[in-house]
Design a protein around this motif. Structure first.
Motif, PDB file in Angstrom:
ATOM      1  N   VAL A 205     -10.913   9.472  -2.962  1.00 57.27           N
ATOM      2  CA  VAL A 205      -9.901   8.434  -2.758  1.00 57.27           C
ATOM      3  C   VAL A 205      -8.577   9.070  -2.315  1.00 57.27           C
ATOM      4  CG1 VAL A 205      -8.509   6.691  -3.917  1.00 57.27           C
ATOM      5  CG2 VAL A 205     -10.960   6.795  -4.309  1.00 57.27           C
ATOM      6  N   GLU A 206      -8.245  10.219  -2.917  1.00 59.47           N
ATOM      7  CA  GLU A 206      -7.002  10.892  -2.523  1.00 59.47           C
ATOM      8  C   GLU A 206      -7.053  11.294  -1.047  1.00 59.47           C
ATOM      9  OE1 GLU A 206      -4.011  13.725  -4.694  1.00 59.47           O
ATOM     10  OE2 GLU A 206      -5.857  14.797  -4.305  1.00 59.47           O
TER      11      GLU A 206
ATOM     12  N   TYR B 197       0.829  -1.199   0.000  1.00 60.98           N
ATOM     13  CA  TYR B 197       0.000   0.000   0.000  1.00 60.98           C
ATOM     14  C   TYR B 197       0.868   1.256   0.000  1.00 60.98           C
ATOM     15  CZ  TYR B 197      -3.300   3.532   1.451  1.00 60.98           C
ATOM     16  OH  TYR B 197      -4.047   4.671   1.517  1.00 60.98           O
ATOM     17  N   LEU B 198       1.904   1.253   0.842  1.00 57.27           N
ATOM     18  CA  LEU B 198       2.774   2.422   0.912  1.00 57.27           C
ATOM     19  C   LEU B 198       3.497   2.633  -0.422  1.00 57.27           C
ATOM     20  CD1 LEU B 198       4.252   2.293   4.514  1.00 57.27           C
ATOM     21  CD2 LEU B 198       2.468   3.773   3.608  1.00 57.27           C
TER      22      LEU B 198
ATOM     23  N   LEU C  36     -15.913  20.636   9.446  1.00 59.21           N
ATOM     24  CA  LEU C  36     -15.624  21.401   8.223  1.00 59.21           C
ATOM     25  C   LEU C  36     -16.907  21.873   7.558  1.00 59.21           C
ATOM     26  CD1 LEU C  36     -13.746  22.341   5.904  1.00 59.21           C
ATOM     27  CD2 LEU C  36     -14.004  20.082   4.929  1.00 59.21           C
TER      28      LEU C  36
ATOM     29  N   ALA D  52      -9.727  15.987   5.023  1.00 62.14           N
ATOM     30  CA  ALA D  52     -10.680  16.797   4.258  1.00 62.14           C
ATOM     31  C   ALA D  52     -10.456  18.280   4.539  1.00 62.14           C
ATOM     32  CB  ALA D  52     -12.105  16.391   4.606  1.00 62.14           C
TER      33      ALA D  52
ATOM     34  N   ILE E 239       1.144   4.382  -2.591  1.00 63.08           N
ATOM     35  CA  ILE E 239       1.081   5.799  -2.214  1.00 63.08           C
ATOM     36  C   ILE E 239       2.300   6.537  -2.754  1.00 63.08           C
ATOM     37  CG2 ILE E 239       1.253   7.372  -0.233  1.00 63.08           C
ATOM     38  CD1 ILE E 239      -1.492   6.239  -0.572  1.00 63.08           C
TER      39      ILE E 239
ATOM     40  N   LEU F 264      -8.846   9.947   1.300  1.00 58.57           N
ATOM     41  CA  LEU F 264      -8.770   8.748   2.144  1.00 58.57           C
ATOM     42  C   LEU F 264      -7.345   8.196   2.158  1.00 58.57           C
ATOM     43  CD1 LEU F 264     -12.066   6.962   1.118  1.00 58.57           C
ATOM     44  CD2 LEU F 264     -11.615   8.316   3.151  1.00 58.57           C
ATOM     45  N   ASN F 265      -6.654   8.277   1.002  1.00 55.67           N
ATOM     46  CA  ASN F 265      -5.272   7.802   0.954  1.00 55.67           C
ATOM     47  C   ASN F 265      -4.375   8.618   1.870  1.00 55.67           C
ATOM     48  OD1 ASN F 265      -5.303   5.592  -0.700  1.00 55.67           O
ATOM     49  ND2 ASN F 265      -5.090   6.788  -2.576  1.00 55.67           N
ATOM     50  N   ILE F 266      -4.581   9.949   1.867  1.00 56.03           N
ATOM     51  CA  ILE F 266      -3.790  10.795   2.770  1.00 56.03           C
ATOM     52  C   ILE F 266      -4.000  10.336   4.202  1.00 56.03           C
ATOM     53  CG2 ILE F 266      -3.575  13.126   3.702  1.00 56.03           C
ATOM     54  CD1 ILE F 266      -4.340  14.172   0.929  1.00 56.03           C
TER      55      ILE F 266
ATOM     56  N   LEU G 163      -0.085  14.812   3.965  1.00 56.39           N
ATOM     57  CA  LEU G 163       0.353  13.499   4.449  1.00 56.39           C
ATOM     58  C   LEU G 163       1.385  13.656   5.561  1.00 56.39           C
ATOM     59  CD1 LEU G 163       0.616  10.425   4.169  1.00 56.39           C
ATOM     60  CD2 LEU G 163       2.284  10.802   2.379  1.00 56.39           C
TER      61      LEU G 163
ATOM     62  N   PRO H 224      -0.998  16.451  -2.224  1.00 55.35           N
ATOM     63  CA  PRO H 224      -1.298  15.641  -1.045  1.00 55.35           C
ATOM     64  C   PRO H 224      -0.131  15.469  -0.069  1.00 55.35           C
ATOM     65  CG  PRO H 224      -1.043  14.247  -2.962  1.00 55.35           C
ATOM     66  CD  PRO H 224      -0.962  15.647  -3.463  1.00 55.35           C
ATOM     67  N   VAL H 225       1.116  15.659  -0.549  1.00 52.74           N
ATOM     68  CA  VAL H 225       2.243  15.322   0.324  1.00 52.74           C
ATOM     69  C   VAL H 225       2.310  16.191   1.588  1.00 52.74           C
ATOM     70  CG1 VAL H 225       4.720  14.983   0.420  1.00 52.74           C
ATOM     71  CG2 VAL H 225       3.493  14.421  -1.640  1.00 52.74           C
TER      72      VAL H 225
ATOM     73  N   ILE I 249      -0.860   5.129   8.949  1.00 51.45           N
ATOM     74  CA  ILE I 249       0.093   4.014   9.006  1.00 51.45           C
ATOM     75  C   ILE I 249       1.489   4.522   9.398  1.00 51.45           C
ATOM     76  CG2 ILE I 249       1.321   2.322   7.601  1.00 51.45           C
ATOM     77  CD1 ILE I 249      -1.238   1.952   6.004  1.00 51.45           C
ATOM     78  N   ILE I 250       1.958   5.562   8.668  1.00 55.20           N
ATOM     79  CA  ILE I 250       3.297   6.075   8.969  1.00 55.20           C
ATOM     80  C   ILE I 250       3.343   6.607  10.395  1.00 55.20           C
ATOM     81  CG2 ILE I 250       5.026   7.780   8.300  1.00 55.20           C
ATOM     82  CD1 ILE I 250       3.877   7.591   5.460  1.00 55.20           C
TER      83      ILE I 250
ATOM     84  N   ALA J 262      -5.140   7.415   5.333  1.00 57.12           N
ATOM     85  CA  ALA J 262      -4.680   6.057   5.630  1.00 57.12           C
ATOM     86  C   ALA J 262      -3.162   5.994   5.707  1.00 57.12           C
ATOM     87  CB  ALA J 262      -5.196   5.101   4.549  1.00 57.12           C
ATOM     88  N   ALA J 263      -2.481   6.571   4.715  1.00 58.15           N
ATOM     89  CA  ALA J 263      -1.021   6.524   4.738  1.00 58.15           C
ATOM     90  C   ALA J 263      -0.483   7.313   5.930  1.00 58.15           C
ATOM     91  CB  ALA J 263      -0.464   7.094   3.432  1.00 58.15           C
TER      92      ALA J 263
ATOM     93  N   PHE K 276       1.359   9.576  -5.114  1.00 62.74           N
ATOM     94  CA  PHE K 276       1.633  10.945  -4.640  1.00 62.74           C
ATOM     95  C   PHE K 276       2.934  11.484  -5.231  1.00 62.74           C
ATOM     96  CE2 PHE K 276      -0.930  10.696  -0.424  1.00 62.74           C
ATOM     97  CZ  PHE K 276      -2.075  10.526  -1.169  1.00 62.74           C
TER      98      PHE K 276
END
Lengths: 436, 290
Positions: free
Chosen positions: B92-93, A31-32, A291, B230, A35, B95-97, B161, B157-158, B103-104, B99-100, A39
């Protein structure tokens, strides 16, 4: 079942378990990696704006003083950060700049001295040699071959720009400008037009009265609070606004959610339909999220702290309602029965049987959220336009005064830590049951 | 009634002092209540005063904007399914932000928490340093980091993140280290006695004990991070928040898009709330956790 069967079964289970433990980290890694590609993290260093990083870092710990000669009028001004409030009055310039017979000398440090008059600017740069820029008509010429210049000198016939670690020089048709860097945050206490500027603290506290109309202490406070470059007074108001939003929002939500919590608790509301609908209301206001509430409310109430307060209040009513009703469902019935056995009526039963049981739990939750809401209030302020969040976004968007950005960030961190500490102290007192 | 019972009996000293204690407590609580009410109403008055629009005006027009949005969305209701599909990648973007970042942040928080809990830390003298470090990470609102990084890295997004990962590392690190304090040290000592390294002791002695609690906290954090992601999009970090801002600032004419985004955001927040509370329930109350 034979031993062999048990053996195969067990080893099978083991290997499946091992597969699972390997699969989870592998899945996360995959997954990472996705990403990383999605990204474009590989191209991150290419997108990094190095000059912005340098501006941010150098502005954070240093400031620059502009020495500017206007070609048209011939006037030389010395101004901190080039701002009007930081301009030295004629005759009060710092000692490293002097103008004699139309020639201005700026000492950047002991080895770097820049001199300029109406047309010629020269700087003897250590390790490079003398650099002279001459303005003749509409063109600027250098005493060096323009094709072999190092990359810290940029040259065109309209503009010369020299950047070294000692300072910066820029020569254009209209002006000659030297930037001298110094450590610290400029004019943090007093602006140049304040009579208290440039005196030591000792001299101000124990020395003679500088302003006959008021004592030094009062005057200093006015000068500091009304500082036109740092706006300490307004910043303090903004911090107060942010804390106010968090305080009013959190406690307002608690007051509204408290009675509603009874309606959503199984043991206090036997009517399932009512209980269900109150719970869905809680879920809804929580799910809509701060928000969206902020956007909707700022349309009706305009920018300001009230909008932020109401946004926090609405979201947290849902959160508190859920927590409160769960706490109420866990109430110990024996205590209520005990109170009832003394002949207490309904109100007394609630007052002495129910509320003393739940109040410490609820109050501790409220205080816990108060701390996190201070952070939310900063964020909501940035969106809806109130408090320290607004000041911070404005300072960042103008891309100019990064020392102010650092100042606000430090204040925000201190505010959040102070609220964290306060809420921790109060929570410990509430839980141990003293006072309140 | 109490007086009637006690009237023939000589006064008991403890009873009097008890009554006066109660009276004083009531007085204090009353004063505290009055003070609280005064602060609350003064606060609302100040907030109302410093707001651009007043409370009364705003309250009567509170439904105008939602009505406009709903009205336009209803008029163009045929377009809504198409818009939902169009904005799905942005969701999705976001949610990816989240989720990642979770995790990190959780992995960093895990390492930080081990370094900061007594009994497990490899350098016990540094515990205080790592604790303060986590406090500082936690105190930074993610929007501050995101805005500064947007200036340095450009939008996208970075920045969001990184901001979310840093804040999550601090927040989860603190919760994880509280879990670590309750760890049974016997397996760790057992592993140490057979010569396991620090990493092996943590992996085989600590992780199996704390994993359910960790996962439960990380799931809760993920919920929070979806909302945060968001919001960060709204200030320029991409994703659904950014699209929402565009649709809103466009005004009438794009309210159908705004409605579609509201809907997507609301549904995904509720969806992940439900999923995470279901799994957290299973993790904390046993029941086939695996």
């Amino acid at each position: 079942m034979t031993v062999a069967d048990i053996y195969t079964q067990t080893t099978g289970r083991f290997s499946r378990q091992r597969l699972m433990t390997a699969a989870i980290p592998l899945g996360v890694l995959a997954y990472l990696a996705y990403i990383f590609v999605a990204f474009d993290i590989g191209g991150l260093m290419g997108r990094l704006r190095v000059d912005n990083v340098m501006t941010l870092l150098s502005d954070t710990y240093s400031y620059k003083t502009h020495v500017t000669r206007d070609t048209r009028t011939g006037d030389v001004t010395v101004a901190i950060e080039g701002e009007r409030r930081g301009t030295y009055a004629p005759g009060t310039e710092p000692s490293w700049v002097s103008t004699l017979d139309g020639v201005t000398t700026v000492g950047l440090d002991a080895d770097n001295i820049v001199t300029f008059d109406a047309d010629t600017t020269s700087w003897d740069i250590p390790g490079y040699g003398l650099l002279t820029a001459t303005r003749s008509g509409r063109e600027i010429t250098l005493n060096r071959n323009p094709d072999t210049l190092p990359d810290w000198i940029s040259y065109s016939s309209a503009r010369v720009d020299v950047k070294t670690s000692a300072g910066r020089l820029s020569v254009t048709r209209n002006r000659t400008e030297v930037f001298r860097y110094a450590f610290g945050w400029e004019l943090f206490w007093f602006t140049l037009d304040s009579p208290y500027y440039g005196h030591s603290l000792f001299a101000l506290l124990f020395g003679p009265q500088l302003d006959p109309a008021q004592s030094n202490l009062v005057g200093m406070w006015d000068g500091f609070w009304g500082n036109a470059m740092w706006h300490h007074g307004e910043v303090a108001w903004a911090l107060g606004e942010t804390i106010l939003m968090a305080f009013l929002g959190t406690f307002g939500a608690a007051i509204i959610a408290f009675p509603l919590g009874f309606l959503a608790a199984r043991n206090f509301t036997p009517l399932a339909a009512l209980r269900f609908s109150v719970r869905r209301v809680f879920d809804f206001v929580r799910g809509v999220d701060g928000l969206i509430w902020t956007i909707l409310l700022s349309r009706a109430f305009g920018p300001g702290p009230l909008t932020g307060t109401l946004a926090i209040l609405l979201t947290d009513t849902g959160t508190f309602g859920k927590i409160f009703s769960e706490a109420l469902e866990n109430v110990d019935n024996r205590q209520i029965e005990g109170v009832q056995s003394t002949g207490a009526n309904v109100v007394q039963r609630y007052c002495f049987g129910v509320i003393p049981q739940v109040v410490p739990v609820l109050l501790s939750q409220v205080l816990y959220l108060l701390e996190s809401n201070t952070r939310s209030a900063t964020i909501i302020g940035a969106i809806t336009g109130g408090g320290i969040g607004l000041l911070l976004t404005q300072a960042i968007i103008t891309h100019k005064d990064w020392e102010e950005v650092s100042y606000y960030i430090v204040l925000i961190i201190l505010m959040v830590m102070a609220m964290d500490w306060l809420s921790g102290v109060l929570r410990r007192r509430v839980i141990s049951g003293r006072a309140v | 009634m109490a007086d009637a019972v006690f009237s023939g009996v000589p006064p008991i000293p403890a009873y009097d002092s008890y009554l006066s204690l109660i009276r004083r407590r009531r007085l204090y609580s009353g004063l505290l209540l009055i003070l609280f009410v005064a602060v609350m109403s003064a606060g609302f008055w100040v907030a109302d005063d410093r707001n651009a629009g007043g409370f009364i005006n705003g309250f009567t027009s509170i439904l105008n904007f939602p009505m406009d949005v709903v009205e336009e969305a209803w008029r163009k209701r045929a377009l809504i399914p198409g818009l939902l599909v169009e904005y799905f990648p942005a969701l999705v973007e976001t949610l990816n932000i989240a989720a990642a970042g979770t995790i990190i942040g959780a992995v960093s928080g895990f390492v930080l928490s081990l370094l900061a809990s007594s009994g497990l830390a490899p350098w016990p003298r540094m515990i205080g340093v790592f604790r303060r470090f986590m406090d500082i990470l936690r105190a930074f609102p993610d929007i501050v980091i995101a805005l500064v990084l947007i200036y340095l890295l450009g939008g996208g997004p970075v920045p969001a993140l990184i901001a979310i990962a840093l804040h999550t590392a601090g927040a989860l690190g603190k919760l994880f280290s509280e879990v670590n304090e309750n760890v049974d040290l016997k397996p760790v000592e057992g592993l140490a006695s057979v010569g396991a390294s620090w990493a092996q002791r943590m992996l085989f002695g600590v992780v199996p004990q704390v994993a359910p609690n960790y996962l439960s906290y990380a799931l809760l954090r993920f919920e929070v991070n979806v909302r945060a992601s968001a919001i960060l999009g709204f200030v320029g970090a991409g994703g659904i928040g950014y699209e929402l801002k565009n649709a809103i600032t466009w005004g009438p004419g794009k309210f159908d898009a705004a409605a579609a985004i509201f809907l997507l955001l609301f549904l995904s927040i509720v969806f992940f709330d439900q999923i995470s509370s279901y799994f957290r329930e299973r993790l904390t109350h046993g029941g086939a956790a695996r």
